[in-house]
Design a protein around this motif. Sequence first.
Motif, mmCIF file in Angstrom:
data_model
loop_
_atom_site.group_PDB
_atom_site.id
_atom_site.type_symbol
_atom_site.label_atom_id
_atom_site.label_comp_id
_atom_site.label_asym_id
_atom_site.label_seq_id
_atom_site.Cartn_x
_atom_site.Cartn_y
_atom_site.Cartn_z
ATOM 1 N N HIS A 248 -6.307 -6.752 13.536
ATOM 2 C CA HIS A 248 -7.782 -7.319 12.549
ATOM 3 C C HIS A 248 -7.718 -6.187 11.749
ATOM 4 O O HIS A 248 -8.926 -6.278 10.963
ATOM 5 N N HIS A 249 -7.165 -4.898 12.175
ATOM 6 C CA HIS A 249 -7.451 -4.194 10.614
ATOM 7 C C HIS A 249 -7.137 -4.826 8.812
ATOM 8 O O HIS A 249 -5.973 -5.185 9.586
ATOM 9 N N HIS A 250 -8.015 -4.450 8.094
ATOM 10 C CA HIS A 250 -7.314 -4.831 7.129
ATOM 11 C C HIS A 250 -6.167 -4.646 6.063
ATOM 12 O O HIS A 250 -6.024 -5.804 5.710
ATOM 13 N N ASP A 251 -6.020 -3.462 7.030
ATOM 14 C CA ASP A 251 -4.813 -3.115 6.153
ATOM 15 C C ASP A 251 -3.567 -4.426 6.100
ATOM 16 O O ASP A 251 -2.047 -4.075 6.110
ATOM 17 N N HIS A 252 -4.242 -5.172 8.329
ATOM 18 C CA HIS A 252 -3.079 -6.293 8.483
ATOM 19 C C HIS A 252 -2.571 -7.519 8.172
ATOM 20 O O HIS A 252 -1.286 -8.871 8.087
ATOM 21 N N ILE A 253 -4.527 -7.615 7.276
ATOM 22 C CA ILE A 253 -4.598 -9.072 7.686
ATOM 23 C C ILE A 253 -5.479 -9.283 5.772
ATOM 24 O O ILE A 253 -5.823 -10.495 5.505
ATOM 25 N N PHE B 295 1.104 -0.581 -0.269
ATOM 26 C CA PHE B 295 -0.176 0.128 0.195
ATOM 27 C C PHE B 295 1.480 1.438 -0.344
ATOM 28 O O PHE B 295 1.867 1.112 -0.324
ATOM 29 N N ASP B 296 0.207 2.154 0.290
ATOM 30 C CA ASP B 296 1.344 3.195 0.727
ATOM 31 C C ASP B 296 2.719 3.861 1.864
ATOM 32 O O ASP B 296 3.182 3.914 1.009
ATOM 33 N N ASP B 297 2.238 3.280 2.815
ATOM 34 C CA ASP B 297 3.048 3.073 3.699
ATOM 35 C C ASP B 297 3.249 1.882 5.255
ATOM 36 O O ASP B 297 4.445 2.045 5.952
ATOM 37 N N ASN B 298 2.530 0.344 3.946
ATOM 38 C CA ASN B 298 2.593 -0.568 5.136
ATOM 39 C C ASN B 298 3.629 -1.648 5.123
ATOM 40 O O ASN B 298 4.391 -1.014 4.169
ATOM 41 N N LEU B 299 4.106 -1.552 5.768
ATOM 42 C CA LEU B 299 5.038 -2.793 6.268
ATOM 43 C C LEU B 299 4.951 -4.518 6.761
ATOM 44 O O LEU B 299 4.321 -4.871 7.265
#
Length: 254
Positions: A53-58, A9-13
């Motif tokens: 649980h946030h979608h940008d992590h799962i 995404f923009d800044d996830n790792l």
Amino acid sequence: MRLTALPAFDDNLVWCLIDDTGRAIVVDPGDATPVLDAARDGLVPSAVLLTHHHHDHIGGVPALLDRWPELPVFAPDDVRIEHATQRVGDAARIEAGGVRFDVMFVPGHTRSHVAFVGAGSLFCGDTLFSLGCGRLFEGTAAQMHASLARLAALDDATRVCCGHEYTESNAAFALAVEPDNPALHARAAEVRMLRAQGRLTLPSTIASERACNPFLRCDAAAVRDRIATRLGHAPSDDVETFAELRRWKDGFRS
């Protein structure tokens, strides 16, 4: 094991611990694409760790399970996280991908957030960031302060592997809080250099965060003095200091 971060995404790792054969423990794959791309170069997921649980992590987990149906998925006990094969809670000790991890319950950003500590690394999702911390979406200031205090008590050399590359913007706020902190100035200069080169600022270390991160420094006189100025009175305790820091950061624009 080799530690690497796959940008998403923009800044996830998406963090990966990779052994000599290419087998990898994958942390918080909000997007499966960078993992699938790495698989073309030999990476083979051996386990997935999920912090919250946030979608940008799962969000990438279903695609990874489509590719590797037997992949074990370790996650906190939260019905909002599907596809978990093993639920984990505070003080659990697990073995994933041949590595032992201690699980820490660190609520604040969400009510069920956990962190995983193993192989000299802390995978802390959105609880602790370099020079910052997560927003209080579901927890209280007291919960988040306690969670951060637990993480700050880890060994100095522990690598801090957080879920987003936010360090440069966090540095601007940290400098507003502690403009006379020499360790912070050195870290901010390092961050500017790394970002100018297109490089990640992570992982950090627990020692660095204790020296520079205002959210871990609520007992420092300089931080308390800044918060006293904002409140118009001395904060009653470290939790009140933390709560005002978080309110300040929520509206901060550099």
